[in-house]
Scaffold this motif. Sequence first.
Motif, PDB file in Angstrom:
ATOM      1  N   SER A 151       0.711  -1.259   0.054  1.00  0.00           N
ATOM      2  CA  SER A 151      -0.026   0.208   0.526  1.00  0.00           C
ATOM      3  C   SER A 151       0.674   1.274   0.041  1.00  0.00           C
ATOM      4  O   SER A 151       0.796   2.268  -0.441  1.00  0.00           O
ATOM      5  CB  SER A 151      -1.433  -0.307   1.202  1.00  0.00           C
ATOM      6  N   GLY A 152       2.206   1.224   0.466  1.00  0.00           N
ATOM      7  CA  GLY A 152       2.481   2.273   0.185  1.00  0.00           C
ATOM      8  C   GLY A 152       3.722   2.647  -0.740  1.00  0.00           C
ATOM      9  O   GLY A 152       3.359   3.033  -1.190  1.00  0.00           O
ATOM     10  N   ILE A 153       3.686   1.723  -1.357  1.00  0.00           N
ATOM     11  CA  ILE A 153       4.110   1.409  -2.939  1.00  0.00           C
ATOM     12  C   ILE A 153       3.655   2.387  -3.304  1.00  0.00           C
ATOM     13  O   ILE A 153       3.292   3.192  -4.837  1.00  0.00           O
ATOM     14  CB  ILE A 153       5.094   0.467  -3.118  1.00  0.00           C
ATOM     15  N   ALA A 154       1.995   1.799  -3.890  1.00  0.00           N
ATOM     16  CA  ALA A 154       0.683   2.269  -4.429  1.00  0.00           C
ATOM     17  C   ALA A 154       0.457   3.525  -4.040  1.00  0.00           C
ATOM     18  O   ALA A 154       0.391   4.421  -4.900  1.00  0.00           O
ATOM     19  CB  ALA A 154      -0.461   1.248  -4.025  1.00  0.00           C
ATOM     20  N   SER A 155       0.681   4.351  -2.799  1.00  0.00           N
ATOM     21  CA  SER A 155       0.646   5.139  -2.409  1.00  0.00           C
ATOM     22  C   SER A 155       1.081   6.367  -2.823  1.00  0.00           C
ATOM     23  O   SER A 155       1.577   7.863  -3.771  1.00  0.00           O
ATOM     24  CB  SER A 155       0.820   5.713  -1.121  1.00  0.00           C
ATOM     25  N   PHE A 156       2.769   5.812  -3.593  1.00  0.00           N
ATOM     26  CA  PHE A 156       3.978   6.299  -3.780  1.00  0.00           C
ATOM     27  C   PHE A 156       3.128   6.600  -5.298  1.00  0.00           C
ATOM     28  O   PHE A 156       3.541   7.818  -5.790  1.00  0.00           O
ATOM     29  CB  PHE A 156       5.131   5.632  -3.751  1.00  0.00           C
ATOM     30  N   ILE A 157       2.907   5.905  -6.209  1.00  0.00           N
ATOM     31  CA  ILE A 157       2.989   5.628  -7.175  1.00  0.00           C
ATOM     32  C   ILE A 157       2.383   6.646  -7.537  1.00  0.00           C
ATOM     33  O   ILE A 157       1.842   7.426  -8.422  1.00  0.00           O
ATOM     34  CB  ILE A 157       2.270   3.937  -8.130  1.00  0.00           C
ATOM     35  N   GLY A 158       0.949   6.979  -7.033  1.00  0.00           N
ATOM     36  CA  GLY A 158      -0.160   7.256  -7.650  1.00  0.00           C
ATOM     37  C   GLY A 158       0.147   9.072  -6.775  1.00  0.00           C
ATOM     38  O   GLY A 158      -0.420  10.208  -7.275  1.00  0.00           O
ATOM     39  N   SER A 159       0.408   9.040  -6.023  1.00  0.00           N
ATOM     40  CA  SER A 159       0.976  10.330  -5.255  1.00  0.00           C
ATOM     41  C   SER A 159       1.641  11.523  -6.735  1.00  0.00           C
ATOM     42  O   SER A 159       1.939  12.575  -6.639  1.00  0.00           O
ATOM     43  CB  SER A 159       1.577  10.867  -3.759  1.00  0.00           C
ATOM     44  N   PHE A 160       2.417  10.008  -7.194  1.00  0.00           N
ATOM     45  CA  PHE A 160       4.171  11.037  -7.684  1.00  0.00           C
ATOM     46  C   PHE A 160       3.439  10.587  -9.142  1.00  0.00           C
ATOM     47  O   PHE A 160       3.769  12.438  -9.528  1.00  0.00           O
ATOM     48  CB  PHE A 160       5.138   9.500  -8.154  1.00  0.00           C
ATOM     49  N   LEU A 161       2.153  10.017  -9.986  1.00  0.00           N
ATOM     50  CA  LEU A 161       1.637  10.288 -11.155  1.00  0.00           C
ATOM     51  C   LEU A 161       0.861  11.960 -10.883  1.00  0.00           C
ATOM     52  O   LEU A 161       0.898  12.618 -11.902  1.00  0.00           O
ATOM     53  CB  LEU A 161       0.891   9.363 -11.183  1.00  0.00           C
ATOM     54  N   ALA A 162       0.502  11.752  -9.797  1.00  0.00           N
ATOM     55  CA  ALA A 162      -0.453  13.009  -9.406  1.00  0.00           C
ATOM     56  C   ALA A 162       0.533  14.013  -9.788  1.00  0.00           C
ATOM     57  O   ALA A 162      -0.181  15.124 -10.128  1.00  0.00           O
ATOM     58  CB  ALA A 162      -1.287  12.828  -7.887  1.00  0.00           C
ATOM     59  N   THR A 163       1.367  14.028  -9.140  1.00  0.00           N
ATOM     60  CA  THR A 163       1.970  15.664  -8.719  1.00  0.00           C
ATOM     61  C   THR A 163       2.789  15.841 -10.203  1.00  0.00           C
ATOM     62  O   THR A 163       2.295  17.289 -10.410  1.00  0.00           O
ATOM     63  CB  THR A 163       3.608  15.489  -8.096  1.00  0.00           C
ATOM     64  N   ILE A 164       2.573  14.801 -11.183  1.00  0.00           N
ATOM     65  CA  ILE A 164       3.142  15.321 -12.382  1.00  0.00           C
ATOM     66  C   ILE A 164       1.751  16.338 -13.235  1.00  0.00           C
ATOM     67  O   ILE A 164       2.069  16.886 -14.361  1.00  0.00           O
ATOM     68  CB  ILE A 164       3.766  13.605 -13.190  1.00  0.00           C
ATOM     69  N   GLY A 165       0.412  15.305 -12.795  1.00  0.00           N
ATOM     70  CA  GLY A 165      -0.020  15.450 -13.956  1.00  0.00           C
ATOM     71  C   GLY A 165      -0.473  17.267 -12.740  1.00  0.00           C
ATOM     72  O   GLY A 165      -1.243  17.855 -14.019  1.00  0.00           O
ATOM     73  N   LEU A 166      -0.601  17.449 -12.337  1.00  0.00           N
ATOM     74  CA  LEU A 166      -0.268  19.350 -11.400  1.00  0.00           C
ATOM     75  C   LEU A 166       0.379  19.666 -12.318  1.00  0.00           C
ATOM     76  O   LEU A 166      -0.207  20.698 -12.496  1.00  0.00           O
ATOM     77  CB  LEU A 166      -0.491  18.775 -10.048  1.00  0.00           C
ATOM     78  N   ALA A 167       1.301  19.793 -12.395  1.00  0.00           N
ATOM     79  CA  ALA A 167       2.687  20.271 -13.143  1.00  0.00           C
ATOM     80  C   ALA A 167       2.388  20.406 -14.677  1.00  0.00           C
ATOM     81  O   ALA A 167       2.730  21.601 -14.497  1.00  0.00           O
ATOM     82  CB  ALA A 167       3.861  19.437 -13.166  1.00  0.00           C
ATOM     83  N   LEU A 168       1.548  19.844 -15.554  1.00  0.00           N
ATOM     84  CA  LEU A 168       1.179  19.442 -16.261  1.00  0.00           C
ATOM     85  C   LEU A 168       0.170  20.183 -16.797  1.00  0.00           C
ATOM     86  O   LEU A 168       0.157  21.066 -18.094  1.00  0.00           O
ATOM     87  CB  LEU A 168       1.352  18.247 -17.543  1.00  0.00           C
ATOM     88  N   LEU A 169      -0.952  19.763 -15.687  1.00  0.00           N
ATOM     89  CA  LEU A 169      -2.121  20.109 -15.929  1.00  0.00           C
ATOM     90  C   LEU A 169      -2.681  21.446 -15.608  1.00  0.00           C
ATOM     91  O   LEU A 169      -3.697  22.420 -16.460  1.00  0.00           O
ATOM     92  CB  LEU A 169      -3.495  19.446 -15.545  1.00  0.00           C
ATOM     93  N   ALA A 170      -2.054  21.834 -14.898  1.00  0.00           N
ATOM     94  CA  ALA A 170      -2.541  23.396 -13.782  1.00  0.00           C
ATOM     95  C   ALA A 170      -2.083  23.923 -15.169  1.00  0.00           C
ATOM     96  O   ALA A 170      -2.919  25.357 -14.743  1.00  0.00           O
ATOM     97  CB  ALA A 170      -2.007  23.263 -12.617  1.00  0.00           C
ATOM     98  N   PRO A 171      -1.262  24.596 -15.107  1.00  0.00           N
ATOM     99  CA  PRO A 171      -0.717  25.723 -16.504  1.00  0.00           C
ATOM    100  C   PRO A 171      -1.908  25.635 -16.830  1.00  0.00           C
ATOM    101  O   PRO A 171      -2.295  26.761 -17.422  1.00  0.00           O
ATOM    102  CB  PRO A 171       0.978  25.420 -16.929  1.00  0.00           C
ATOM    103  N   GLN A 172      -2.436  24.608 -17.702  1.00  0.00           N
ATOM    104  CA  GLN A 172      -2.967  23.956 -18.886  1.00  0.00           C
ATOM    105  C   GLN A 172      -4.809  24.648 -18.759  1.00  0.00           C
ATOM    106  O   GLN A 172      -5.175  25.826 -19.466  1.00  0.00           O
ATOM    107  CB  GLN A 172      -3.139  22.955 -19.934  1.00  0.00           C
ATOM    108  N   LEU A 173      -5.030  24.360 -16.993  1.00  0.00           N
ATOM    109  CA  LEU A 173      -5.613  25.274 -17.179  1.00  0.00           C
ATOM    110  C   LEU A 173      -6.269  26.558 -16.816  1.00  0.00           C
ATOM    111  O   LEU A 173      -7.373  27.650 -16.738  1.00  0.00           O
ATOM    112  CB  LEU A 173      -6.637  24.636 -15.628  1.00  0.00           C
ATOM    113  N   VAL A 174      -4.675  26.726 -15.926  1.00  0.00           N
ATOM    114  CA  VAL A 174      -4.954  28.760 -15.965  1.00  0.00           C
ATOM    115  C   VAL A 174      -5.456  29.670 -17.129  1.00  0.00           C
ATOM    116  O   VAL A 174      -6.344  30.742 -17.615  1.00  0.00           O
ATOM    117  CB  VAL A 174      -3.882  28.911 -15.534  1.00  0.00           C
ATOM    118  N   LYS A 175      -4.545  28.523 -18.205  1.00  0.00           N
ATOM    119  CA  LYS A 175      -4.889  29.385 -19.601  1.00  0.00           C
ATOM    120  C   LYS A 175      -6.438  28.765 -20.377  1.00  0.00           C
ATOM    121  O   LYS A 175      -7.412  30.555 -20.489  1.00  0.00           O
ATOM    122  CB  LYS A 175      -4.596  29.092 -21.524  1.00  0.00           C
ATOM    123  N   ILE A 176      -7.791  28.390 -19.644  1.00  0.00           N
ATOM    124  CA  ILE A 176      -8.832  28.030 -19.408  1.00  0.00           C
ATOM    125  C   ILE A 176      -9.609  29.424 -18.620  1.00  0.00           C
ATOM    126  O   ILE A 176     -10.078  30.217 -19.080  1.00  0.00           O
ATOM    127  CB  ILE A 176      -9.319  26.787 -19.170  1.00  0.00           C
TER     128      ILE A 176
END
Length: 510
Positions: free
Chosen positions: A115-140
């Motif tokens: 569960s710790g490894i699953a939590s890491f993968i989920g959080s890590f991929l979500a943080t990548i998504g945050l870095a990529l998606l948030a600036p695009q959402l700002v444009k909208i």
Amino acid sequence: MDTLYSLADGFAVALTWQNVGLALLGCFLGTLMGALPGLGPSNGVAILIPLAFSLGLGATPSLILLTSVYYGAMYGGRISSILLNIPGDEPAMMTCLDGYPMAQAGRAGEALALSGIASFIGSFLATIGLALLAPQLVKIALLFGPAQYFALFVLAFATLGGISSTNQAKSAFAAALGLGLAMIGVDSQTGVPRFTFGETHLYDGIDFLVAIVGLFALSEVFVFLEHRHGGANKAAMDIGRLTPAPGVLKFTLPTMLRSSGLGFIAGVLPGAGASLGSFLAYSTEKRLVDKEGTFGTGDPRGVAAPEAGNNAAAGGALVPMLALGVPGSGTTAVLLAVLLSLNITPGPLLFTQQPDVVWGLIAALFIANFMLLAMNIPMVGLFTRLLLIPPRILMPVVAMVSFVGIYGISGSTFDLMVMIGFGVLGWVLRKFDVPLVPIILGTLLGNAMENNLRRAITIDNGNWGTLIDSPLSITLWTVAILGFVAPVIFGKVLKRRMKMAGSDESSTQD
């Protein structure tokens, strides 16, 4: 490329000794808060807000500390779910279904590590998504006018209320109460005091932090005093092997990746949050891969799916908060109050006016993820023993931190009385199962919602039709209505299916 350059600047901010130390402290305290049943991320962040402010930290260090607590609490919720069958917070409920059977079968250590490894993968991929998606959402978001922002706030109330409670009427009442509290103070346009009852301390309105600490932290103390749970939790101390076999990791990796994607999408939706991410991940995996009917009996995929889902949703919930100024979950509503108290206005302009704050925070989240992975596997035995802390010792510490912290911030005894009042209010509302998150949301967004409504009506010379005169506004209103109605329909369908499953099980036993 602009995102990579901005992220590199963020790492320059995050990789200072102070910020790395605060991230480490936040990860440890957050894991502890998440592991202790009843606290969870919202309460954990609320309890530590006074500490962050009393230390005199700046905006970026304060946010790094509190968001690390947020991520850490999402990791920690799995510990009591697996060992005690008691979810540390609401999103960890689905982890109990397969985590506790694994512990009963002598595989507690494997379940905790997986569960710790699953939590890491989920959080890590979500943080990548945050870095990529948030600036695009700002444009909208830059296309939004006052009418669109008002519709967006309505959407936030409709969806957050729908997810945070099974009773829509109670959610609507809580949101209305929060909006009423936001009206207290001097009207910014007319200069007329509203609902102050002649008390000059209320001319500036209700302090967000006082309300949050009272509703979340202090009400928890009152609940303890009512039930007087004095005993310690009996945790299973023999957790066994702390590293899952390579074959198990390979077996569950596709589940982790799929669940991370679903969880992130659920987190980005305003109001959905980690609970929906956990539920969607578990139910989807059960339909896709549970051909032998092993889910619910100790299947490792049943542990990996909800943990990846709820941790990914936690990162996704930061996207609308930073880009739009609308919290994606209850905990991000608390973090939104922290931003506003630091005179930082979340939204599209935040990325251009204060990029160091945003990108320093995102970079710190990457660092915190690796800290949490390194901390939650070898130190899981320590967190297990901390479950033995009796509530009669823990709750006085929570009360002390609340009182000392709030008085240290404001130096006002009036604020302490208001905090006690909110604590009593939170205790009463919890007895009636009224959700607290919509109250906080109403208090935070009420003034901005009112100002945008006034501005939209004024621009169009009093024409209320301006609220629905653009495709974007109509879309937001439609989604808000669906977000409010859908939980009612889904709730009835889910209850019907549970009744059918129960009747089938009883007939089988007969």
